[in-house]
Design a protein around this motif. Structure first.
Motif, PDB file in Angstrom:
ATOM      1  N   LEU A  29       0.832  -1.192   0.000  1.00  0.00           N
ATOM      2  CA  LEU A  29       0.000   0.000   0.000  1.00  0.00           C
ATOM      3  C   LEU A  29       0.875   1.252   0.000  1.00  0.00           C
ATOM      4  CD1 LEU A  29      -2.905  -0.828   2.487  1.00  0.00           C
ATOM      5  CD2 LEU A  29      -2.978  -0.800  -0.004  1.00  0.00           C
ATOM      6  N   ASP A  31       0.113   5.349  -0.152  1.00  0.00           N
ATOM      7  CA  ASP A  31      -0.936   6.360  -0.112  1.00  0.00           C
ATOM      8  C   ASP A  31      -2.322   5.716  -0.279  1.00  0.00           C
ATOM      9  OD1 ASP A  31      -2.195   8.838  -0.001  1.00  0.00           O
ATOM     10  OD2 ASP A  31      -1.955   9.200  -2.156  1.00  0.00           O
ATOM     11  N   GLY A  32      -2.517   4.576   0.358  1.00  0.00           N
ATOM     12  CA  GLY A  32      -3.796   3.899   0.320  1.00  0.00           C
ATOM     13  C   GLY A  32      -4.077   3.122  -0.945  1.00  0.00           C
ATOM     14  N   GLU A  33      -3.156   3.171  -1.915  1.00  0.00           N
ATOM     15  CA  GLU A  33      -3.323   2.465  -3.182  1.00  0.00           C
ATOM     16  C   GLU A  33      -2.543   1.152  -3.160  1.00  0.00           C
ATOM     17  OE1 GLU A  33      -5.021   3.093  -5.903  1.00  0.00           O
ATOM     18  OE2 GLU A  33      -5.604   5.203  -5.762  1.00  0.00           O
TER      19      GLU A  33
END
Length: 329
Positions: A29, A31-33
């Motif tokens: 992950l 930045d949340g991606e």
């Protein structure tokens, strides 16, 4: 041209072969991606070698990316902790895949100190399919301070050399492209002088940019004999490495800070600099009594010799000397 075409075909086959077996199907992950990591076993080792913490991208957001400068203009994000996140095009992605293992060896060799900018991660965002790389910012101040450059150069050892900043002020690029061959710059070195009557040369911005290019191409980098020998050896080793990978069009970025004394330089901090040069009071130059702190890094070394570059060599006629080998003053 037949030789160049054969060489390009050989390069394409090598790239296709090299792009296999370099993908780690590791999901992480950022930045949340969710991202897929490439060559992670090598980059993890490089990060460990340089004592980079696992959370070094903790403050990165994809919204921080903005269009970069130069011809490529790839989106970049400059992080406060001294890293750069850059989006890669397909060609750069393929080249990095091919070079990952040997870059790891070059970076981690205890006998090898390198000027080649270090890469620490290579990944693809699953949702957008965009590909990025994380590299060291060679101009980052160890204490996070903003650096005001006496000179900031982008050097290729040819007439593509540029002066990017002078005395802390950026110099805008005012280009004249090949389709304006009837104007100054291409082929007519006598032009762009004070006496030039062509309207393209009357712009002060254009004149300043042109003079900066001449200064970058013909200027000298002042350093001690010991530092010159060390720099020359570093450069030879790095160029041999890049030559082995048949890449071209890379740049040596050089940033120079100027201080009035060693004490001033130490107070500001220069732990990330490669060289520090003191000019004695009796030094026969305009730098007498000054201290120069020099930062360096070789960047943009993913360009392979291909058909586009063969066609681009039409530019050669405009330069008395056009070489992608660095000049050593």
């Amino acid at each position: 041209l037949v030789f160049h075409f054969a060489a390009c075909m050989k390069m394409v086959e090598a790239q296709a072969k090299a792009s296999v077996d370099f993908t780690d199907f590791t999901i992480k992950l950022v930045d949340g991606e969710k991202v897929r990591l490439f060559g992670e076993k090598y980059f993890k080792s490089i990060r460990a070698h340089d004592k980079i913490p696992n959370n070094f991208l903790m403050e990165f957001n994809f919204s921080d990316l903005s269009e970069g400068g130069g011809k490529g203009g790839s989106p970049l994000a400059f992080l406060k902790n001294g890293f750069i996140v850059k989006e890669l095009n397909s060609g750069d992605h393929t080249s990095l895949l091919e070079m990952t293992e040997s870059l790891h060896q070059h970076y981690t060799d205890r006998k090898c100190i390198t000027l080649i900018v270090k890469f620490y991660m290579h990944f693809q965002v699953q949702s957008t399919r965009r590909i990025y790389a994380v590299m060291k910012n060679v101009f980052h101040h160890g204490k996070g301070r903003k650096i005001s450059w006496k000179y900031l150069f982008d050097l290729k050892g040819c007439q593509d050399d540029k002066l990017l900043q002078e005395n802390g002020e950026s110099i805008p690029e005012i280009h004249l492209r090949w389709f304006k061959f009837y104007m100054c710059w291409y082929g007519f070195q006598c032009c762009c002088s004070r006496d030039c009557a062509l309207s393209c040369c009357q712009s002060p911005e254009r004149q300043r940019y042109f003079n900066g290019k001449k200064f970058a191409y013909g200027g000298k980098l002042h350093m001690s004999r010991r530092d010159k020998a060390a720099f020359s050896e570093l450069l030879r080793k790095d160029i041999a490495f890049l030559k082995n990978h048949e890449v071209m069009d890379y740049s040596l970025l050089v940033g120079i800070q100027e201080f009035n004394s060693i004490e001033d330089a130490n107070e500001f901090g220069c732990s990330n600099a490669q060289f520090i040069t003191y000019f004695p009071d009796d030094h026969k130059s305009k730098y007498s009594g000054k201290v120069h702190v020099i930062y360096m890094g070789i960047v943009d070394f993913f360009q392979k010799w291909n058909i586009a570059k063969v066609i681009g060599c039409i530019k050669i006629w405009s330069s008395p000397v056009y070489s992608f080998i660095f000049r050593l003053s």
